[in-house]
Design a protein around this motif. Structure first.
Motif, PDB file in Angstrom:
ATOM      1  N   PRO A 186     123.063  83.523  37.642  1.00 47.65           N
ATOM      2  CA  PRO A 186     124.087  82.879  36.811  1.00 47.65           C
ATOM      3  C   PRO A 186     125.366  82.554  37.573  1.00 47.65           C
ATOM      4  O   PRO A 186     126.043  81.606  37.247  1.00 47.65           O
ATOM      5  CB  PRO A 186     124.376  83.905  35.719  1.00 47.65           C
ATOM      6  N   ALA A 187     125.665  83.315  38.588  1.00 43.89           N
ATOM      7  CA  ALA A 187     126.902  83.101  39.331  1.00 43.89           C
ATOM      8  C   ALA A 187     126.710  82.147  40.504  1.00 43.89           C
ATOM      9  O   ALA A 187     127.566  82.050  41.366  1.00 43.89           O
ATOM     10  CB  ALA A 187     127.434  84.440  39.839  1.00 43.89           C
ATOM     11  N   ASP A 188     125.586  81.421  40.583  1.00 47.61           N
ATOM     12  CA  ASP A 188     125.301  80.532  41.702  1.00 47.61           C
ATOM     13  C   ASP A 188     125.684  79.094  41.357  1.00 47.61           C
ATOM     14  O   ASP A 188     124.861  78.315  40.896  1.00 47.61           O
ATOM     15  CB  ASP A 188     123.816  80.606  42.062  1.00 47.61           C
ATOM     16  N   PRO A 189     126.963  78.720  41.572  1.00 50.07           N
ATOM     17  CA  PRO A 189     127.405  77.378  41.239  1.00 50.07           C
ATOM     18  C   PRO A 189     127.166  76.375  42.369  1.00 50.07           C
ATOM     19  O   PRO A 189     127.652  75.263  42.317  1.00 50.07           O
ATOM     20  CB  PRO A 189     128.905  77.561  40.993  1.00 50.07           C
ATOM     21  N   ALA A 190     126.435  76.761  43.408  1.00 53.33           N
ATOM     22  CA  ALA A 190     126.258  75.909  44.581  1.00 53.33           C
ATOM     23  C   ALA A 190     125.448  74.649  44.274  1.00 53.33           C
ATOM     24  O   ALA A 190     125.562  73.654  44.968  1.00 53.33           O
ATOM     25  CB  ALA A 190     125.583  76.694  45.701  1.00 53.33           C
ATOM     26  N   LEU A 191     124.641  74.664  43.240  1.00 46.94           N
ATOM     27  CA  LEU A 191     123.771  73.540  42.923  1.00 46.94           C
ATOM     28  C   LEU A 191     124.307  72.794  41.692  1.00 46.94           C
ATOM     29  O   LEU A 191     124.285  73.317  40.582  1.00 46.94           O
ATOM     30  CB  LEU A 191     122.354  74.060  42.655  1.00 46.94           C
ATOM     31  N   SER A 192     124.786  71.568  41.909  1.00 44.48           N
ATOM     32  CA  SER A 192     125.307  70.780  40.780  1.00 44.48           C
ATOM     33  C   SER A 192     124.147  70.239  39.952  1.00 44.48           C
ATOM     34  O   SER A 192     122.999  70.221  40.397  1.00 44.48           O
ATOM     35  CB  SER A 192     126.161  69.616  41.298  1.00 44.48           C
ATOM     36  N   ASP A 193     124.461  69.765  38.746  1.00 43.40           N
ATOM     37  CA  ASP A 193     123.437  69.180  37.878  1.00 43.40           C
ATOM     38  C   ASP A 193     122.787  67.974  38.553  1.00 43.40           C
ATOM     39  O   ASP A 193     121.581  67.802  38.512  1.00 43.40           O
ATOM     40  CB  ASP A 193     124.044  68.755  36.543  1.00 43.40           C
ATOM     41  N   ARG A 194     123.583  67.152  39.173  1.00 45.29           N
ATOM     42  CA  ARG A 194     123.073  65.940  39.863  1.00 45.29           C
ATOM     43  C   ARG A 194     122.129  66.324  41.000  1.00 45.29           C
ATOM     44  O   ARG A 194     121.067  65.729  41.153  1.00 45.29           O
ATOM     45  CB  ARG A 194     124.264  65.141  40.377  1.00 45.29           C
ATOM     46  N   GLU A 195     122.531  67.325  41.804  1.00 45.54           N
ATOM     47  CA  GLU A 195     121.670  67.770  42.906  1.00 45.54           C
ATOM     48  C   GLU A 195     120.354  68.336  42.379  1.00 45.54           C
ATOM     49  O   GLU A 195     119.289  68.073  42.941  1.00 45.54           O
ATOM     50  CB  GLU A 195     122.391  68.823  43.752  1.00 45.54           C
ATOM     51  N   LEU A 196     120.431  69.091  41.306  1.00 43.42           N
ATOM     52  CA  LEU A 196     119.222  69.658  40.709  1.00 43.42           C
ATOM     53  C   LEU A 196     118.302  68.540  40.213  1.00 43.42           C
ATOM     54  O   LEU A 196     117.097  68.554  40.484  1.00 43.42           O
ATOM     55  CB  LEU A 196     119.583  70.599  39.559  1.00 43.42           C
ATOM     56  N   ASP A 197     118.864  67.555  39.519  1.00 40.66           N
ATOM     57  CA  ASP A 197     118.066  66.415  39.052  1.00 40.66           C
ATOM     58  C   ASP A 197     117.417  65.685  40.223  1.00 40.66           C
ATOM     59  O   ASP A 197     116.238  65.312  40.151  1.00 40.66           O
ATOM     60  CB  ASP A 197     118.936  65.431  38.266  1.00 40.66           C
ATOM     61  N   ASP A 198     118.180  65.459  41.290  1.00 44.62           N
ATOM     62  CA  ASP A 198     117.647  64.763  42.460  1.00 44.62           C
ATOM     63  C   ASP A 198     116.503  65.537  43.111  1.00 44.62           C
ATOM     64  O   ASP A 198     115.499  64.949  43.512  1.00 44.62           O
ATOM     65  CB  ASP A 198     118.745  64.506  43.491  1.00 44.62           C
ATOM     66  N   MET A 199     116.653  66.846  43.215  1.00 38.16           N
ATOM     67  CA  MET A 199     115.606  67.671  43.822  1.00 38.16           C
ATOM     68  C   MET A 199     114.339  67.658  42.961  1.00 38.16           C
ATOM     69  O   MET A 199     113.224  67.525  43.474  1.00 38.16           O
ATOM     70  CB  MET A 199     116.111  69.103  44.032  1.00 38.16           C
ATOM     71  N   VAL A 200     114.513  67.797  41.658  1.00 33.98           N
ATOM     72  CA  VAL A 200     113.369  67.781  40.743  1.00 33.98           C
ATOM     73  C   VAL A 200     112.676  66.425  40.806  1.00 33.98           C
ATOM     74  O   VAL A 200     111.443  66.336  40.915  1.00 33.98           O
ATOM     75  CB  VAL A 200     113.811  68.107  39.296  1.00 33.98           C
ATOM     76  N   ALA A 201     113.455  65.353  40.770  1.00 31.87           N
ATOM     77  CA  ALA A 201     112.888  64.002  40.788  1.00 31.87           C
ATOM     78  C   ALA A 201     112.147  63.734  42.098  1.00 31.87           C
ATOM     79  O   ALA A 201     111.046  63.167  42.087  1.00 31.87           O
ATOM     80  CB  ALA A 201     113.986  62.969  40.578  1.00 31.87           C
ATOM     81  N   ALA A 202     112.728  64.138  43.217  1.00 36.01           N
ATOM     82  CA  ALA A 202     112.083  63.909  44.516  1.00 36.01           C
ATOM     83  C   ALA A 202     110.738  64.630  44.594  1.00 36.01           C
ATOM     84  O   ALA A 202     109.741  64.050  45.041  1.00 36.01           O
ATOM     85  CB  ALA A 202     113.004  64.371  45.640  1.00 36.01           C
ATOM     86  N   LEU A 203     110.702  65.865  44.159  1.00 36.67           N
ATOM     87  CA  LEU A 203     109.442  66.606  44.186  1.00 36.67           C
ATOM     88  C   LEU A 203     108.434  66.046  43.191  1.00 36.67           C
ATOM     89  O   LEU A 203     107.233  66.003  43.459  1.00 36.67           O
ATOM     90  CB  LEU A 203     109.681  68.088  43.907  1.00 36.67           C
TER      91      LEU A 203
END
Length: 152
Positions: free
Chosen positions: A32-49
């Motif tokens: 929960p305290a891991d703010p290193a991954l933004s929503d946009r970055e998460l979406d991009d990673m999910v989409a790429a995979l």
């Protein structure tokens, strides 16, 4: 690694990935305290995979409103996405228009892209964009060695 496991699980059962649903599941597993991954970055990673695994991607973050975090919502089975079907044979109609060159098209004057698009819409009732139709017509014209003018 969590994202890879999520995408693999979706590939086996559903055939598509929702960015909204992926974010909810993956955020639950992350610290929960891991703010290193933004929503946009998460979406991009999910989409790429997902694309790498030949899955459709639904970019729907925020479309459902606030997440209530219920487990039933995260595990519900969603119907497979299907491409919209177009009943008229648009490619066949392009072949017919370019191949026959009957009235109102003259054999002595070059065909106009806008005239061909108008005839195509009239014959098929297609809702495709002009840019999409231009690409299809240009490809068919090149194969059939038909020269088109850009002017209407």
């Amino acid at each position: 690694m969590i994202i890879e496991q999520y995408v693999e699980a979706r590939r086996r059962r559903y055939g598509f990935v929702s960015t909204d649903q992926a974010a909810r599941v993956i955020r639950k597993m992350l610290k929960p305290a891991d703010p290193a991954l933004s929503d946009r970055e998460l979406d991009d990673m999910v989409a790429a995979l997902a694309v790498k695994n030949r899955l459709a991607v639904v970019f729907d973050r925020g479309a459902r409103g606030p997440a209530d975090g219920t487990e039933a919502d995260l595990n519900r089975k969603e119907p497979p996405m299907r491409a919209p079907t177009e009943t008229p044979d648009v490619a066949g109609a392009v072949d017919a228009i370019l191949g026959t060159r009957t009235a109102p098209l003259s054999q002595t004057t070059p065909l106009s892209m806008s005239v061909v698009i108008s005839l195509l819409r009239e014959r098929t009732g297609t809702k495709r964009s002009d840019a999409d139709l231009e690409g299809l017509i240009a490809k068919k014209a090149a194969v059939l060695d038909v020269h088109l003018s850009r002017n209407g």
